[in-house]
Write an enzyme that holds these catalytic residues in place. Structure first.
Site, mmCIF file in Angstrom:
data_model
loop_
_atom_site.group_PDB
_atom_site.id
_atom_site.type_symbol
_atom_site.label_atom_id
_atom_site.label_comp_id
_atom_site.label_asym_id
_atom_site.label_seq_id
_atom_site.Cartn_x
_atom_site.Cartn_y
_atom_site.Cartn_z
ATOM 1 C CB ALA A 170 33.645 21.009 32.402
ATOM 2 C CE LYS A 206 38.063 15.838 41.820
ATOM 3 N NZ LYS A 206 37.514 15.039 40.598
ATOM 4 N N GLY A 256 21.658 15.993 36.278
ATOM 5 C CA GLY A 256 22.795 16.934 36.984
ATOM 6 C C GLY A 256 23.497 17.468 35.215
ATOM 7 C CB ALA A 257 22.666 18.451 31.679
ATOM 8 N N GLY A 258 25.505 20.418 34.792
ATOM 9 C CA GLY A 258 25.721 21.705 35.184
ATOM 10 C C GLY A 258 26.797 21.637 33.716
ATOM 11 C CB ALA A 259 30.267 22.966 33.728
ATOM 12 N N GLY A 312 28.659 17.773 33.391
ATOM 13 C CA GLY A 312 27.368 17.055 33.335
ATOM 14 C C GLY A 312 27.227 16.618 31.873
ATOM 15 C CB SER A 351 32.831 22.801 40.850
ATOM 16 O OG SER A 351 33.183 21.950 41.733
ATOM 17 C CG ASN A 372 36.802 21.944 44.769
ATOM 18 O OD1 ASN A 372 35.698 23.085 44.643
ATOM 19 N ND2 ASN A 372 37.576 21.291 44.887
#
Length: 313
Positions: free
Chosen positions: A132, A188, A7-10, A12, A261, A196
């Site tokens: 991020a 969290k 999962g290479a989003g923000a 990641g 996010s 969110n």
């Protein structure tokens, strides 16, 4: 250490980039075709605390992970909650009996899903307060500071987990070994369960929510619903401390100007959100335990209605 970021989003991209810059062998795994192609062609571009940098990294789609890929020591799970099982089904070729999995995902209940793919001794739970943002395919904005807490799910995983803590800390991720990470995950979840959904529905950043006259009552009520449900699962949240922690994020000199996010997913990109794994999870658990959770239930409904209006996919 050989590490895969599933999962290479923000977030990641942040974790992967920082680990890569510290000398670890990192591969990124993501589904966004344009993101994959941009990183392959131009590298992962980041505005890193005001400095523009580029890091050339390996990136694959889950479908490209097959028997020719070598196993990895650690998989960092940073998918969207609803995509976790599907992702791990597809990346099985890099999972062996020696592979550990670290969940840094938002929401509740991911350990149970991961236990279908690795032994419980090889599951690490974590929580991060880094931020991020995606600025487009292959480009992220990384600003501010943060930290990561990690703890092994089962006692046998302690030694490896402490090694991971050191590797993450050496990468500048301010990692610590937790004595009660489940408390931190619920804490969290309270942050996500307030900021969110409210930022998404109110179409504003964290500071915007904090400046409203209704913020205090909304946030305190949501925290109370989380705390009542958490208590049924053996977690006693300090509601005053959690509230003070959340209100501290309103500061525009800190992360107040950040759009969470869920906002980025739904409002900016018309993607489905993780609301069912945050407020929706508390509402579902509340129903199970006979606890009323009207704010969490209504906020979940509002976000789903917004998803339908925007045609989120």
């Amino acid at each position: 250490m050989k590490i895969a970021i599933a999962g290479a989003g923000a977030m990641g991209s942040r974790i992967g980039l920082m680990l890569h810059r510290a000398g670890n062998e990192v591969i990124l795994i993501d589904r966004w075709a344009a993101h994959i192609q941009m990183i392959r062609d131009h590298g992962l571009r980041a505005n890193y605390n005001g400095e523009d940098i580029v890091e050339h990294m390996q990136i694959y789609s889950p479908e490209e992970i097959d028997a020719k890929h070598e196993s990895v020591d650690l998989i960092v799970a940073l998918t969207k909650s609803m995509g976790l099982r599907e992702m791990f089904e597809e990346i099985k070729p890099i999972i062996t009996e020696n592979t550990y999995v670290l969940s840094l995902m938002n929401g509740l209940g991911h350990a149970e899903d991961l236990a279908e793919f690795v032994d419980r001794d090889h599951i690490i739970l974590g929580v991060t307060m880094w931020t991020a943002a995606m600025e487009g395919p292959g480009k992220v904005k990384l600003f501010g500071t943060g930290n990561i807490e990690l703890q092994n799910l089962a006692p046998a995983g302690a030694t490896f987990t402490k090694d991971v803590v050191q590797i993450f800390d050496d990468a500048g991720l301010n990692a610590t070994y937790s004595q009660n990470v489940k408390y931190s995950i619920w804490r969290k979840a309270c942050v996500n369960g307030t900021l969110n959904g409210l930022c998404t529905i109110l179409d504003t950043n964290i500071t915007g929510v904090g400046t409203t006259s209704t913020a205090a009552e909304m946030v305190q009520t949501i925290i109370n619903e989380f705390a009542l449900v958490a208590a049924k699962e053996g977690i006693e949240l300090d509601q005053t401390e959690v509230y003070e922690h959340i209100t501290a994020t309103y500061d525009p000199a800190g992360i107040g100007l950040h759009y969470p996010s869920m906002y980025q997913d739904l409002i900016k990109n018309q993607r489905l959100t993780e609301i069912d794994y945050i407020n929706g999870a508390v509402a579902a658990k509340g129903k199970k335990y006979g606890i009323s959770t009207p704010y969490c239930t209504f906020l979940t409904q509002l976000v789903h209605a917004k998803e339908e209006i925007l045609g989120a996919k």
